[in-house]
Design an enzyme around this catalytic site. Structure first.
Site, PDB file in Angstrom:
ATOM      1  N   SER A 263     -45.941  37.307 -86.388  1.00 25.95           N
ATOM      2  CA  SER A 263     -45.628  38.603 -86.334  1.00 25.95           C
ATOM      3  C   SER A 263     -45.071  39.163 -85.054  1.00 25.95           C
ATOM      4  CB  SER A 263     -47.199  39.511 -86.605  1.00 25.95           C
ATOM      5  OG  SER A 263     -47.826  39.170 -85.161  1.00 25.95           O
ATOM      6  N   ASP A 264     -44.542  40.425 -85.368  1.00 22.94           N
ATOM      7  CA  ASP A 264     -43.691  41.038 -84.258  1.00 22.94           C
ATOM      8  C   ASP A 264     -43.858  42.623 -84.393  1.00 22.94           C
ATOM      9  OD1 ASP A 264     -41.497  40.354 -82.242  1.00 22.94           O
ATOM     10  OD2 ASP A 264     -40.778  42.100 -83.154  1.00 22.94           O
ATOM     11  N   THR A 265     -43.995  43.193 -83.155  1.00 28.03           N
ATOM     12  CA  THR A 265     -44.101  44.807 -83.145  1.00 28.03           C
ATOM     13  C   THR A 265     -43.089  45.081 -82.182  1.00 28.03           C
ATOM     14  OG1 THR A 265     -46.355  44.393 -83.266  1.00 28.03           O
ATOM     15  CG2 THR A 265     -45.779  46.720 -82.177  1.00 28.03           C
TER      16      THR A 265
ATOM     17  N   SER B 115     -44.405  43.860 -88.328  1.00 30.29           N
ATOM     18  CA  SER B 115     -44.138  43.022 -89.518  1.00 30.29           C
ATOM     19  C   SER B 115     -45.069  41.766 -89.207  1.00 30.29           C
ATOM     20  CB  SER B 115     -42.696  42.608 -89.714  1.00 30.29           C
ATOM     21  OG  SER B 115     -41.960  43.715 -89.959  1.00 30.29           O
TER      22      SER B 115
END
Length: 194
Positions: free
Chosen positions: A76-78, A113
């Site tokens: 994931s990435d924020t 995501s």
């Protein structure tokens, strides 16, 4: 509950984030942590969730060819999207200070995501939450940075920390997403593949 449904799968969480790891423990899931260094660089034309989608998939691509048939890799990435630019993790104290100054008395987006990768599929989900800050003084920003050192966090803040309690005026959308993972969507996705 979900643990039983996923008993034929092995969940691999590719995240060093203590908050994301705790979310998976709180879901009562068995999972393994596998980490790989990934240079988080994205094409400059990408905006908003296109950035986090790209980076979540990029992180999963580091495991290409290593997954077994029953394994589900989760990356994931924020980012914080503010005034038409992405705020990632701060480079240093001064960068963090400037980020928080820019967020003061304004609304920004927190976008996460999550990529689910198996031996033959790659799927991405994303979530956007709107966060509005009260006016924050320079003294409050310094206090927060000195006491909480949020240098591993996108946008230089953790909503679950002091700054979230005193600085956040309003949230529209998922609270866990602002902490780095839309855990309800992750749960629903895993439930649907079980």
């Amino acid at each position: 509950m979900l643990r039983e449904q996923l008993k034929n799968y092995k969940i691999i969480l590719a995240s060093g984030s203590p908050r994301r790891q705790q979310f998976f423990r709180d879901l009562d899931l068995d999972f393994e942590i596998r980490l790989k260094e990934t240079e988080e660089v994205y094409p400059p034309n990408l905006i908003e969730e296109d950035i986090t989608n790209y980076l979540a998939v990029l992180k999963s691509d580091a495991f290409e060819g290593e997954l077994k048939n029953n394994e589900i890799l989760i990356t994931s990435d924020t980012i914080v999207w503010h005034e038409n630019k992405a705020l990632g993790k701060p480079k240093d104290y001064e960068d963090a200070f400037l980020m928080l100054q820019s967020l003061s008395n304004k609304t920004h987006k927190v976008i996460t995501s999550v990529c689910f990768k198996t031996t033959n599929t790659t799927n991405v989900i994303s979530e956007t939450t709107l966060v509005t800050f009260h006016p924050i003084s320079d003294e409050q920003i310094k206090y927060y940075l000195d006491h909480y050192r949020p240098f591993d966090k996108a946008g230089s803040y953790g909503i679950q920390e002091w700054i979230g309690f005193v600085g956040v005026a309003k949230i529209e959308g998922s609270y866990p997403n602002v902490m780095g993972l839309p855990i309800d969507k992750v749960f629903q996705y895993l439930q649907n593949i079980a």
